[in-house]
Motif scaffolding. Structure first.
Motif, PDB file in Angstrom:
ATOM      1  N   TYR A 266       0.833  -1.208   0.000  1.00  0.00           N
ATOM      2  CA  TYR A 266       0.000   0.000   0.000  1.00  0.00           C
ATOM      3  C   TYR A 266       0.866   1.256   0.000  1.00  0.00           C
ATOM      4  N   ALA A 267       1.950   1.239   0.768  1.00  0.00           N
ATOM      5  CA  ALA A 267       2.876   2.373   0.760  1.00  0.00           C
ATOM      6  C   ALA A 267       3.468   2.569  -0.632  1.00  0.00           C
ATOM      7  N   HIS A 268       3.781   1.465  -1.298  1.00  0.00           N
ATOM      8  CA  HIS A 268       4.280   1.527  -2.680  1.00  0.00           C
ATOM      9  C   HIS A 268       3.244   2.200  -3.582  1.00  0.00           C
ATOM     10  N   HIS A 269       1.977   1.816  -3.413  1.00  0.00           N
ATOM     11  CA  HIS A 269       0.904   2.416  -4.221  1.00  0.00           C
ATOM     12  C   HIS A 269       0.823   3.920  -4.011  1.00  0.00           C
ATOM     13  N   LEU A 270       0.861   4.342  -2.745  1.00  0.00           N
ATOM     14  CA  LEU A 270       0.776   5.776  -2.462  1.00  0.00           C
ATOM     15  C   LEU A 270       1.943   6.550  -3.069  1.00  0.00           C
ATOM     16  N   LEU A 271       3.141   5.982  -2.957  1.00  0.00           N
ATOM     17  CA  LEU A 271       4.319   6.651  -3.530  1.00  0.00           C
ATOM     18  C   LEU A 271       4.191   6.818  -5.039  1.00  0.00           C
ATOM     19  N   HIS A 272       3.751   5.764  -5.706  1.00  0.00           N
ATOM     20  CA  HIS A 272       3.698   5.801  -7.170  1.00  0.00           C
ATOM     21  C   HIS A 272       2.455   6.522  -7.686  1.00  0.00           C
ATOM     22  N   ALA A 273       1.481   6.734  -6.776  1.00  0.00           N
ATOM     23  CA  ALA A 273       0.309   7.511  -7.161  1.00  0.00           C
ATOM     24  C   ALA A 273       0.513   9.000  -6.871  1.00  0.00           C
ATOM     25  N   GLY A 274       1.660   9.317  -6.297  1.00  0.00           N
ATOM     26  CA  GLY A 274       1.982  10.704  -6.024  1.00  0.00           C
ATOM     27  C   GLY A 274       1.417  11.247  -4.731  1.00  0.00           C
ATOM     28  N   TRP A 275       0.923  10.346  -3.847  1.00  0.00           N
ATOM     29  CA  TRP A 275       0.350  10.804  -2.582  1.00  0.00           C
ATOM     30  C   TRP A 275       1.425  11.028  -1.530  1.00  0.00           C
TER      31      TRP A 275
END
Length: 276
Positions: A266-275
């Motif tokens: 989930y942290a990976h998702h946030l990083l790559h989504a620009g959050w």
């Protein structure tokens, strides 16, 4: 993994299975916690700093007597299995799940209070996951605090791997490749034939030691690589912990550490989504 709820429920499910397994193992070897066992509270109580309040010390003495401690282990097993059942059932009541998660957290902390012998990184990671899960379940689901709870679990996992890798890098036995062979020949954590195999093949031992070091230090890359590489790195982590469970008997590591992987994803998702 693009949902904080999905990540935390997955982490909670895996960690709860791990808690139930550890409780079952402890109940199976209940003799070691008896008054004549090697982990007798009548002896271990003198290895811990006494509580300042007499009533707190008396409560500890009461809870950690063999019969009371056995009841705590049964409660730990029941709470872990209850979380598993509720999570698998789908859409569990958040207040009930929060209460059970908090109960597991309290019981794990009590186990850590009773003895520091035989504990390892899996015990710490269980505390991390259940602290994060309890926080997540008591705050509003879509709040910043809920997201922070998931990220806390992810950050602790990454930090644990990197610190472990740096510590190994500082050890001469790990750098020269003799560490794993030596560990594998010990009675507690070893598998003798593996230890002798590595000891007799220095280059293979060197490669194995450095593979562990590089994996642990490089685990932080799971946050920054693309999604396919991230899942590949997490798969390596599962294989790594599965092998230590089989060869070294460190069963707790497999479920305690892999329970953090949904949070890392989930942290990976946030990083790559620009959050982030």
């Amino acid at each position: 993994m693009d949902s904080a709820s999905t990540a935390m429920y997955a982490a909670l499910l895996i960690a709860s299975v791990g808690v139930a397994v550890s409780a079952a193992e402890e109940l199976y070897r209940l003799d070691v916690f008896s008054d004549s066992g090697i982990l007798s509270w009548s002896v271990l109580r003198f290895t811990r700093r006494r509580a300042r309040l007499r009533s707190v010390q008396e409560l500890a003495d009461l809870l950690f007597r063999p019969r009371a401690f056995a009841a705590l282990l049964v409660a730990k097993l029941a709470a872990g299995l209850s979380v598993v059942a509720l999570t698998i059932a789908g859409s569990p009541p958040r207040p009930l799940l929060a209460a059970l998660s908090a109960a597991v957290l309290a019981l794990v902390l009590l186990m850590k209070r009773r003895t520091t012998f035989g504990l390892d990184g899996s015990d710490h990671m269980q505390v991390v996951v259940f602290l994060g899960a309890t926080t997540f379940l008591v705050v509003p689901q879509d709040s910043l605090a809920a997201t922070a709870a998931v990220l806390y679990v992810a950050a602790q996992a990454v930090l644990a791997y990197v610190v472990a890798g740096v510590a190994k890098l500082a050890g001469p036995a790990w750098r020269d490749g003799s560490a794993l062979g030596g560990i594998m020949t010990t009675k507690i954590y070893g598998t003798r034939w593996v230890g002798e195999f590595l000891t007799g093949r220095p280059l293979l031992g060197l490669a194995a030691c450095w593979a562990v070091i590089l994996f642990e230090i490089g685990f932080v890359a799971a946050l920054f690589v693309d999604q396919r590489a991230m899942w590949g790195l997490l798969a390596v982590g599962v294989l790594f912990h599965a092998s230590t469970a089989v060869l070294m008997g460190l069963n707790g590591f497999l479920l305690a550490f892999t329970a953090t992987y949904p949070a890392v994803a989930y942290a990976h998702h946030l990083l790559h989504a620009g959050w982030l």
